[in-house]
Write a protein that holds these residues in place. Structure first.
Motif, PDB file in Angstrom:
ATOM      1  N   TYR A 184      60.348  -4.309 106.860  1.00  0.00           N
ATOM      2  CA  TYR A 184      61.110  -4.375 108.103  1.00  0.00           C
ATOM      3  C   TYR A 184      60.541  -3.453 109.179  1.00  0.00           C
ATOM      4  N   ILE A 185      60.185  -2.222 108.779  1.00  0.00           N
ATOM      5  CA  ILE A 185      59.725  -1.224 109.760  1.00  0.00           C
ATOM      6  C   ILE A 185      58.236  -1.320 110.022  1.00  0.00           C
ATOM      7  N   ALA A 186      57.448  -1.239 108.961  1.00  0.00           N
ATOM      8  CA  ALA A 186      55.992  -1.176 109.127  1.00  0.00           C
ATOM      9  C   ALA A 186      55.361  -2.554 109.346  1.00  0.00           C
ATOM     10  N   GLY A 188      57.092  -5.357 110.289  1.00  0.00           N
ATOM     11  CA  GLY A 188      57.708  -6.062 111.398  1.00  0.00           C
ATOM     12  C   GLY A 188      58.397  -7.361 111.047  1.00  0.00           C
ATOM     13  N   TYR A 189      58.620  -7.623 109.759  1.00  0.00           N
ATOM     14  CA  TYR A 189      59.289  -8.864 109.367  1.00  0.00           C
ATOM     15  C   TYR A 189      60.787  -8.795 109.671  1.00  0.00           C
ATOM     16  N   GLY A 190      61.395  -9.955 109.917  1.00  0.00           N
ATOM     17  CA  GLY A 190      62.830 -10.035 110.135  1.00  0.00           C
ATOM     18  C   GLY A 190      63.573 -10.160 108.822  1.00  0.00           C
ATOM     19  N   ALA A 191      64.907 -10.005 108.863  1.00  0.00           N
ATOM     20  CA  ALA A 191      65.718 -10.026 107.646  1.00  0.00           C
ATOM     21  C   ALA A 191      65.636 -11.376 106.927  1.00  0.00           C
ATOM     22  N   ALA A 192      65.633 -12.477 107.680  1.00  0.00           N
ATOM     23  CA  ALA A 192      65.553 -13.804 107.069  1.00  0.00           C
ATOM     24  C   ALA A 192      64.214 -13.996 106.354  1.00  0.00           C
ATOM     25  N   LYS A 193      63.119 -13.556 106.997  1.00  0.00           N
ATOM     26  CA  LYS A 193      61.796 -13.660 106.389  1.00  0.00           C
ATOM     27  C   LYS A 193      61.716 -12.823 105.120  1.00  0.00           C
ATOM     28  N   ILE A 194      62.288 -11.617 105.162  1.00  0.00           N
ATOM     29  CA  ILE A 194      62.274 -10.738 103.987  1.00  0.00           C
ATOM     30  C   ILE A 194      63.040 -11.387 102.838  1.00  0.00           C
ATOM     31  N   ALA A 195      64.178 -11.998 103.155  1.00  0.00           N
ATOM     32  CA  ALA A 195      64.966 -12.680 102.118  1.00  0.00           C
ATOM     33  C   ALA A 195      64.141 -13.781 101.452  1.00  0.00           C
ATOM     34  N   ASN A 196      63.422 -14.551 102.248  1.00  0.00           N
ATOM     35  CA  ASN A 196      62.576 -15.619 101.699  1.00  0.00           C
ATOM     36  C   ASN A 196      61.463 -15.047 100.825  1.00  0.00           C
ATOM     37  N   MET A 197      60.889 -13.926 101.248  1.00  0.00           N
ATOM     38  CA  MET A 197      59.807 -13.311 100.471  1.00  0.00           C
ATOM     39  C   MET A 197      60.329 -12.782  99.128  1.00  0.00           C
ATOM     40  N   LEU A 198      61.510 -12.201  99.139  1.00  0.00           N
ATOM     41  CA  LEU A 198      62.103 -11.703  97.893  1.00  0.00           C
ATOM     42  C   LEU A 198      62.413 -12.853  96.941  1.00  0.00           C
ATOM     43  N   ARG A 270      65.210   4.711 111.729  1.00  0.00           N
ATOM     44  CA  ARG A 270      64.233   3.834 112.376  1.00  0.00           C
ATOM     45  C   ARG A 270      64.607   2.370 112.179  1.00  0.00           C
ATOM     46  N   ALA A 271      65.072   2.024 110.967  1.00  0.00           N
ATOM     47  CA  ALA A 271      65.479   0.647 110.696  1.00  0.00           C
ATOM     48  C   ALA A 271      66.673   0.253 111.555  1.00  0.00           C
ATOM     49  N   ARG A 272      67.645   1.164 111.693  1.00  0.00           N
ATOM     50  CA  ARG A 272      68.813   0.877 112.525  1.00  0.00           C
ATOM     51  C   ARG A 272      68.403   0.716 113.986  1.00  0.00           C
ATOM     52  N   GLN A 273      67.457   1.547 114.421  1.00  0.00           N
ATOM     53  CA  GLN A 273      66.988   1.473 115.803  1.00  0.00           C
ATOM     54  C   GLN A 273      66.310   0.128 116.076  1.00  0.00           C
ATOM     55  N   ILE A 274      65.471  -0.306 115.137  1.00  0.00           N
ATOM     56  CA  ILE A 274      64.786  -1.591 115.289  1.00  0.00           C
ATOM     57  C   ILE A 274      65.801  -2.732 115.318  1.00  0.00           C
ATOM     58  N   MET A 275      66.777  -2.679 114.415  1.00  0.00           N
ATOM     59  CA  MET A 275      67.793  -3.725 114.356  1.00  0.00           C
ATOM     60  C   MET A 275      68.585  -3.786 115.657  1.00  0.00           C
ATOM     61  N   LYS A 276      68.912  -2.615 116.193  1.00  0.00           N
ATOM     62  CA  LYS A 276      69.662  -2.562 117.449  1.00  0.00           C
ATOM     63  C   LYS A 276      68.843  -3.125 118.602  1.00  0.00           C
ATOM     64  N   SER A 277      67.557  -2.735 118.648  1.00  0.00           N
ATOM     65  CA  SER A 277      66.701  -3.203 119.748  1.00  0.00           C
ATOM     66  C   SER A 277      66.481  -4.715 119.666  1.00  0.00           C
ATOM     67  N   ARG A 278      66.338  -5.233 118.441  1.00  0.00           N
ATOM     68  CA  ARG A 278      66.167  -6.684 118.295  1.00  0.00           C
ATOM     69  C   ARG A 278      67.444  -7.418 118.686  1.00  0.00           C
ATOM     70  N   GLY A 279      68.586  -6.827 118.337  1.00  0.00           N
ATOM     71  CA  GLY A 279      69.856  -7.432 118.710  1.00  0.00           C
ATOM     72  C   GLY A 279      70.033  -7.466 120.213  1.00  0.00           C
ATOM     73  N   GLN A 280      69.660  -6.374 120.877  1.00  0.00           N
ATOM     74  CA  GLN A 280      69.763  -6.321 122.336  1.00  0.00           C
ATOM     75  C   GLN A 280      68.790  -7.291 122.984  1.00  0.00           C
ATOM     76  N   ALA A 281      67.599  -7.390 122.399  1.00  0.00           N
ATOM     77  CA  ALA A 281      66.592  -8.309 122.949  1.00  0.00           C
ATOM     78  C   ALA A 281      67.085  -9.751 122.869  1.00  0.00           C
ATOM     79  N   PHE A 282      67.745 -10.083 121.772  1.00  0.00           N
ATOM     80  CA  PHE A 282      68.263 -11.447 121.634  1.00  0.00           C
ATOM     81  C   PHE A 282      69.446 -11.677 122.574  1.00  0.00           C
ATOM     82  N   LYS A 283      70.286 -10.645 122.718  1.00  0.00           N
ATOM     83  CA  LYS A 283      71.468 -10.777 123.575  1.00  0.00           C
ATOM     84  C   LYS A 283      71.089 -10.917 125.039  1.00  0.00           C
ATOM     85  N   LEU A 284      70.110 -10.118 125.467  1.00  0.00           N
ATOM     86  CA  LEU A 284      69.731 -10.121 126.877  1.00  0.00           C
ATOM     87  C   LEU A 284      68.724 -11.217 127.205  1.00  0.00           C
ATOM     88  N   GLY A 285      67.768 -11.429 126.306  1.00  0.00           N
ATOM     89  CA  GLY A 285      66.705 -12.383 126.616  1.00  0.00           C
ATOM     90  C   GLY A 285      66.571 -13.528 125.654  1.00  0.00           C
TER      91      GLY A 285
END
Length: 511
Positions: A184-186, A188-198, A270-285
């Motif tokens: 997720y951090i290093a 850059g995969y999203g939660a859905a992609k990580i779930a598929n990989m697992l 760092r993970a929470r920060q990334i999740m928050k920024s991605r959430g804001q990016a989706f909400k705004l853009g």
């Protein structure tokens, strides 16, 4: 007479199951004694009497009453029928309208011929008993929360049955947790992609289910993984409806457990920060996290802020271009940026940019060092402040824990506990936040050399940008901005990692 019997127990524990069997036997003996015909026995197991909508057998009984399958309903006690006065009266009235009598055997009364006032009194007593039970349960939960009660089932840990306050790290599962944070951090995969990989690896959750996007997000947001047990985030505000309300963060009950730490607090933050920024990016853009193509979510429109999207066309020769999602999807009235960036040309620009960056490496390092000194010149002053904050925080934590232990051992009352530690939680939180900011600033100097070295090492290893993955490119480039005139600005990620002012970002020459 054809009768129906109803019984209920509120939990599925063994002693309550025994109570249910006793109730069933009671009705069998009753019909044998009276000579009535028991059409059906309706029994709800492990369900509260405060909410009718959750009791399937009760609802089935009321539906069968509409079909006139019986002439009377027999219940051992009012509290078994309902602990909600309103539900009790409404259900009895509905049965009465159908000509069906309701008889409560232990109270020796029936709904027909008896005053509704009497039923209301008995129903109110049953409801009050339920309210008192709710208060006792809530009090017990709070005491356990203050002692640091741990969850029953959580991935990464094993729990000893009956032990409410201890967990053991499951190293095999802990490795999966660390892998999730790494991806997720290093990577850059999203939660859905990580779930598929697992799932592709054959990994399973604690309940032996397949991984989902929500399951991965729970791993990334559970404070337990950084060694903190947090209880009391919610509370039941209405025991009749079970409605819950979020509590203010200052009222949470936090227990530090470093022995349960699987990831470092910095990694979790760092993970929470990334999740928050991605959430804001989706909400705004409306920007979703994507690693599908080389430039996915990397190219931004300087006019509207939306990401550029990939467009592939085949006409004589195949070409790939990137266009503004705002302009392309919503029209020129939404965004005036009609620029189409040819992917091959952009790859060439970036390749040239990296080559030039290495050629002026000394100048780049000098500019970074100057900007760093400007931002963090108060480092020496912060060092003494950090020690002072740590001492204050340690003193407050020890004092609070001392009174918590005294309360747990019944040496002081709850009122005395509140008097002793009242306000300490907010003060501890304030000191923790201030210390975090100070420590973060001090650690930047230690990070500087490593970040610079890693960044230039990655650039030096690049032989062909086309062979890079989106994740690899995002480790070096924070974003690529394109304006309506076709000018391209490239922002290096190393400045963001160091927390430096964005105005100091290194850009390429206009192209």
């Amino acid at each position: 007479m054809n009768i129906a019997a109803y019984c209920r127990v509120s939990t599925d524990k063994s002693d309550q199951q025994s109570s249910l069997e006793t109730q069933k036997q009671f009705f069998a003996d009753y019909t044998a004694r009276t000579g009535d015909t028991l059409v059906r026995l309706y029994a709800d197991e492990g369900l509260s009497g405060t909410k009718i909508r959750n009791r399937k057998e009760f609802l089935r009984m009321m539906a069968d009453a509409e079909r006139k399958l019986f002439d009377m309903v027999v219940v051992k006690d009012i509290s078994r029928f309902a602990r909600n006065t309103v539900d009790l009266l409404q259900s009895i009235r509905r049965l009465k309208a159908l000509g069906i009598e309701t008889q409560f055997l232990t109270a020796d009364m029936t709904s027909m011929g008896n005053s509704e006032f009497v039923l209301t009194i008995f129903g109110a007593l049953a409801q009050e008993e339920s309210a008192n039970t709710s208060k006792r349960v809530k009090f017990g939960k709070r005491v356990n929360a203050e002692k640091g009660k741990v969850p029953n089932i959580v991935f990464g840990y094993d729990k000893t049955p009956g032990d409410y306050f201890n967990l053991a790290v499951n190293e095999k599962e802990a490795a999966v947790v660390r892998q999730i944070y790494q991806w997720y951090i290093a990577e850059g995969y999203g939660a859905a992609k990580i779930a598929n990989m697992l799932n592709a690896q054959g990994s399973r959750t604690k309940r032996s289910c397949q991984w989902s996007q929500n399951a991965v997000c729970r791993i990334l947001t559970n404070e337990l993984y950084m060694g903190q047990i947090i209880n009391g985030k919610q509370e039941v505000t209405d025991f009749l409806t079970g409605q819950r309300a979020e509590k203010d963060e200052s009222e949470w009950l936090v227990t530090a457990r470093p022995d349960l730490r699987i990831v470092e607090p910095e990694t979790f933050a760092r993970a929470r920060q990334i999740m928050k920024s991605r959430g804001q990016a989706f909400k705004l853009g409306h920007e979703k996290q994507s690693n599908k193509y080389l430039f996915s979510t990397l190219i931004k429109c300087k006019e509207c802020g939306w990401s550029f999207r990939r467009v592939e066309r085949t006409y004589q020769n195949t070409y790939i271009r990137w266009v503004c999602s705002g302009h392309n999807g919503k029209g020129a009235h939404s965004c005036p940026n009609a620029v189409a960036i040819d992917e091959n040309e952009l790859v060439g620009v970036i390749q040239t940019y990296f080559t030039g960056l290495l050629a002026r490496k000394k100048d780049v390092l000098r500019r970074i060092a100057g900007e760093f000194e400007r931002v963090y010149r108060a480092k020496d002053e912060n060092l003494g402040h950090e020690k002072e904050l740590s001492a204050q925080l340690d003193k407050l934590r020890k004092g609070r824990q001392k009174y918590m232990d005294m309360y747990a051992d019944d040496l002081i009352s709850r009122e005395e506990l509140n008097e002793k530690i009242g306000g300490s939680r907010k003060e501890i939180e304030r000191l923790e936040n201030e210390l975090k900011m100070t420590t973060s600033n001090l650690s930047k100097g230690e990070q500087l050399s490593g970040i610079l070295s890693a960044t230039f090492s990655r650039i030096e290893d690049i032989t062909d940008v086309r062979r890079m993955s989106n994740t690899q490119l995002k480790r070096i480039i924070q974003k690529i901005e394109v304006d309506r005139d076709g000018n391209v600005d490239i922002y290096l990620r190393l400045f963001g990692d160091l927390g430096l002012d964005e105005s100091a970002l290194i850009r390429d020459d206009r192209t």
